[in-house]
Scaffold this active site. Sequence first.
Site, PDB file in Angstrom:
ATOM      1  N   ARG A 256       0.851  -1.192   0.000  1.00  0.00           N
ATOM      2  CA  ARG A 256       0.000   0.000   0.000  1.00  0.00           C
ATOM      3  C   ARG A 256       0.882   1.236   0.000  1.00  0.00           C
ATOM      4  O   ARG A 256       1.856   1.328   0.762  1.00  0.00           O
ATOM      5  CB  ARG A 256      -0.910   0.018   1.236  1.00  0.00           C
ATOM      6  CG  ARG A 256      -2.077  -0.976   1.165  1.00  0.00           C
ATOM      7  CD  ARG A 256      -3.129  -0.565   0.128  1.00  0.00           C
ATOM      8  NE  ARG A 256      -4.226  -1.525   0.033  1.00  0.00           N
ATOM      9  CZ  ARG A 256      -4.272  -2.555  -0.818  1.00  0.00           C
ATOM     10  NH1 ARG A 256      -3.280  -2.751  -1.664  1.00  0.00           N
ATOM     11  NH2 ARG A 256      -5.315  -3.340  -0.860  1.00  0.00           N
ATOM     12  N   GLU A 284      -3.705   7.341  -4.681  1.00  0.00           N
ATOM     13  CA  GLU A 284      -4.082   6.594  -5.892  1.00  0.00           C
ATOM     14  C   GLU A 284      -5.497   6.990  -6.270  1.00  0.00           C
ATOM     15  O   GLU A 284      -6.334   7.117  -5.369  1.00  0.00           O
ATOM     16  CB  GLU A 284      -4.024   5.083  -5.635  1.00  0.00           C
ATOM     17  CG  GLU A 284      -2.649   4.506  -5.835  1.00  0.00           C
ATOM     18  CD  GLU A 284      -2.597   3.011  -5.569  1.00  0.00           C
ATOM     19  OE1 GLU A 284      -3.638   2.333  -5.714  1.00  0.00           O
ATOM     20  OE2 GLU A 284      -1.524   2.522  -5.208  1.00  0.00           O
ATOM     21  N   HIS A 303      -1.072  -0.253  -9.762  1.00  0.00           N
ATOM     22  CA  HIS A 303      -1.751  -1.150  -8.809  1.00  0.00           C
ATOM     23  C   HIS A 303      -2.361  -2.369  -9.528  1.00  0.00           C
ATOM     24  O   HIS A 303      -3.559  -2.635  -9.428  1.00  0.00           O
ATOM     25  CB  HIS A 303      -2.835  -0.396  -8.022  1.00  0.00           C
ATOM     26  CG  HIS A 303      -3.131  -1.041  -6.700  1.00  0.00           C
ATOM     27  ND1 HIS A 303      -3.401  -0.323  -5.562  1.00  0.00           N
ATOM     28  CD2 HIS A 303      -3.203  -2.346  -6.338  1.00  0.00           C
ATOM     29  CE1 HIS A 303      -3.629  -1.163  -4.554  1.00  0.00           C
ATOM     30  NE2 HIS A 303      -3.518  -2.397  -5.012  1.00  0.00           N
TER      31      HIS A 303
HETATM   32  P1  NAD Z   1      -1.088 -11.002   5.238  1.00  0.00           P
HETATM   33  O1  NAD Z   1      -2.229 -10.557   6.088  1.00  0.00           O
HETATM   34  O2  NAD Z   1      -0.946 -12.431   4.919  1.00  0.00           O
HETATM   35  O3  NAD Z   1       0.308 -10.548   5.946  1.00  0.00           O
HETATM   36  C1  NAD Z   1       0.557  -9.285   6.448  1.00  0.00           C
HETATM   37  C2  NAD Z   1       1.809  -9.373   7.318  1.00  0.00           C
HETATM   38  O4  NAD Z   1       2.186  -8.051   7.705  1.00  0.00           O
HETATM   39  C3  NAD Z   1       1.583 -10.189   8.595  1.00  0.00           C
HETATM   40  O5  NAD Z   1       2.548 -11.204   8.715  1.00  0.00           O
HETATM   41  C4  NAD Z   1       1.725  -9.148   9.702  1.00  0.00           C
HETATM   42  O6  NAD Z   1       2.290  -9.695  10.891  1.00  0.00           O
HETATM   43  C5  NAD Z   1       2.629  -8.126   9.059  1.00  0.00           C
HETATM   44  N1  NAD Z   1       2.548  -6.816   9.702  1.00  0.00           N
HETATM   45  C6  NAD Z   1       1.438  -6.173  10.162  1.00  0.00           C
HETATM   46  N2  NAD Z   1       1.805  -5.004  10.724  1.00  0.00           N
HETATM   47  C7  NAD Z   1       3.170  -4.913  10.598  1.00  0.00           C
HETATM   48  C8  NAD Z   1       4.135  -3.941  10.987  1.00  0.00           C
HETATM   49  N3  NAD Z   1       3.773  -2.808  11.624  1.00  0.00           N
HETATM   50  N4  NAD Z   1       5.427  -4.169  10.687  1.00  0.00           N
HETATM   51  C9  NAD Z   1       5.824  -5.299  10.055  1.00  0.00           C
HETATM   52  N5  NAD Z   1       4.961  -6.284   9.684  1.00  0.00           N
HETATM   53  C10 NAD Z   1       3.648  -6.073   9.950  1.00  0.00           C
HETATM   54  O7  NAD Z   1      -1.141 -10.098   3.943  1.00  0.00           O
HETATM   55  P2  NAD Z   1      -0.470 -10.381   2.519  1.00  0.00           P
HETATM   56  O8  NAD Z   1      -1.296 -11.336   1.749  1.00  0.00           O
HETATM   57  O9  NAD Z   1       0.972 -10.654   2.686  1.00  0.00           O
HETATM   58  O10 NAD Z   1      -0.699  -8.934   1.853  1.00  0.00           O
HETATM   59  C11 NAD Z   1      -0.106  -7.768   2.412  1.00  0.00           C
HETATM   60  C12 NAD Z   1      -0.789  -6.551   1.838  1.00  0.00           C
HETATM   61  O11 NAD Z   1      -0.531  -6.458   0.436  1.00  0.00           O
HETATM   62  C13 NAD Z   1      -2.314  -6.559   1.915  1.00  0.00           C
HETATM   63  O12 NAD Z   1      -2.795  -6.170   3.185  1.00  0.00           O
HETATM   64  C14 NAD Z   1      -2.675  -5.536   0.859  1.00  0.00           C
HETATM   65  O13 NAD Z   1      -2.691  -4.237   1.412  1.00  0.00           O
HETATM   66  C15 NAD Z   1      -1.527  -5.634  -0.140  1.00  0.00           C
HETATM   67  N6  NAD Z   1      -1.955  -6.215  -1.440  1.00  0.00           N
HETATM   68  C16 NAD Z   1      -1.640  -5.530  -2.581  1.00  0.00           C
HETATM   69  C17 NAD Z   1      -2.063  -6.014  -3.815  1.00  0.00           C
HETATM   70  C18 NAD Z   1      -1.708  -5.329  -5.125  1.00  0.00           C
HETATM   71  O14 NAD Z   1      -2.391  -5.552  -6.133  1.00  0.00           O
HETATM   72  N7  NAD Z   1      -0.655  -4.512  -5.173  1.00  0.00           N
HETATM   73  C19 NAD Z   1      -2.831  -7.203  -3.852  1.00  0.00           C
HETATM   74  C20 NAD Z   1      -3.098  -7.893  -2.681  1.00  0.00           C
HETATM   75  C21 NAD Z   1      -2.654  -7.371  -1.462  1.00  0.00           C
END
Ligand code: NAD
Length: 350
Positions: A256, A284, A303
């Site tokens: 994000r 965005e 994105h």
């Molecule tokens: P997930 O929920 O599996 O994992 C998120 C991880 O971030 C967890 O392990 C959590 O412990 C960690 N985390 C939370 N707060 C933190 C902090 N302050 N410092 C360090 N680590 C922290 O999510 P995911 O599937 O890995 O996806 C991550 C993010 O990617 C989603 O939440 C979404 O915002 C983004 N995403 C982007 C796209 C895109 O098209 N670009 C698509 C899907 C998801």
Amino acid sequence: MTRPVVGLACNQSVRDRYLSEVDLARLQEFADFRFHVFTESSGLTSAPPPNPAAEKQLAEFAADLDALLICHGAPMVTGTVLAGSRLRLIGELEGDRFATRVDVPAVREHRIRLLDTSHGSSMGVAEWALALALIGLRDAGNRFRRLINHEPATTGVQGNRELSGRPVSLIGFGHIGRRLTELLRPFGVDILAYDPYVARDLAPAYGVALADLPTVLAHGDVVFCLVPLTSGTRALLGAPELAMLRADTVFVNVSRGAVVDTAALLDRLSDGDIIACLDVFDPEPMPVDSPIRDLPNVFLSPHIAGVTIESRTHFFRFMVDELRLFFSGRETTADLTEAVLAERYGRMRT
Ligand code: NAD
């Protein structure tokens, strides 16, 4: 034994695009399927606005179901929807990992299994993150800009690097971080991750060491930003953190945009000694006059990382796998538990 009844509540677009005939047939091998179209507004991060009439309709639909699947268009699954139902399972197909369409405590109170397959897009994101790293290491964004601008091409070994064997950093070790780690394995990279919330034994199981944020920022030739946007990660990477990136670092953000302080990022990039490859940006859509568009050391995509043709159908395919496990009395793998939600929100496990 009677066959379980599985119902899907969402808008027509989800029904048409997310359910492949193959997966629907797989579901119908062991369950009856029903669909009810709903047209509530749906944001990735916001709950549907309260609508008692739609909730009543959802309650009526859910009354005869064993499992209720929800996605864009569905109203909020509240205690009212659950009261009097015989539901044993609720499954969210796609959201932003935060169960915004479900009253989680109410579901738990009714002892209903709660699942989500919102990680269905993570594979595509991990693939694109890897691609962005390769593009950055070759300074390919800058080279492409010059070619299409009819400027002399930059050739030669200067700024033209391979990924193999390099130190790599991951900020966040969730689904995307773990999938990316698998994709990086053939490159023999040395991975350090920052994630204070993930279960402690998970990273070592993937051959990844955990460390604090400054150590991780200074470690990688490629630094990937993979954390969700929460109150704890908004502007997590500001001027002091971006200053910790070594010269020649490739910074990749696919999670994000608002996890990074935009002004600080522009400032750091104007030094010209790092490269940023960004799928996400704040704000965005990116303003047409955003100064980041003009920086030669930046490669941008709009994105698109997780929005692949395949990811749309992954959500339902994974859910059918989970339903098959559940209705054959085995353990499901995508449970939305308190611990999982705490991790996503960046709260310590209790
Ligand atoms: P997930 O929920 O599996 O994992 C998120 C991880 O971030 C967890 O392990 C959590 O412990 C960690 N985390 C939370 N707060 C933190 C902090 N302050 N410092 C360090 N680590 C922290 O999510 P995911 O599937 O890995 O996806 C991550 C993010 O990617 C989603 O939440 C979404 O915002 C983004 N995403 C982007 C796209 C895109 O098209 N670009 C698509 C899907 C998801």
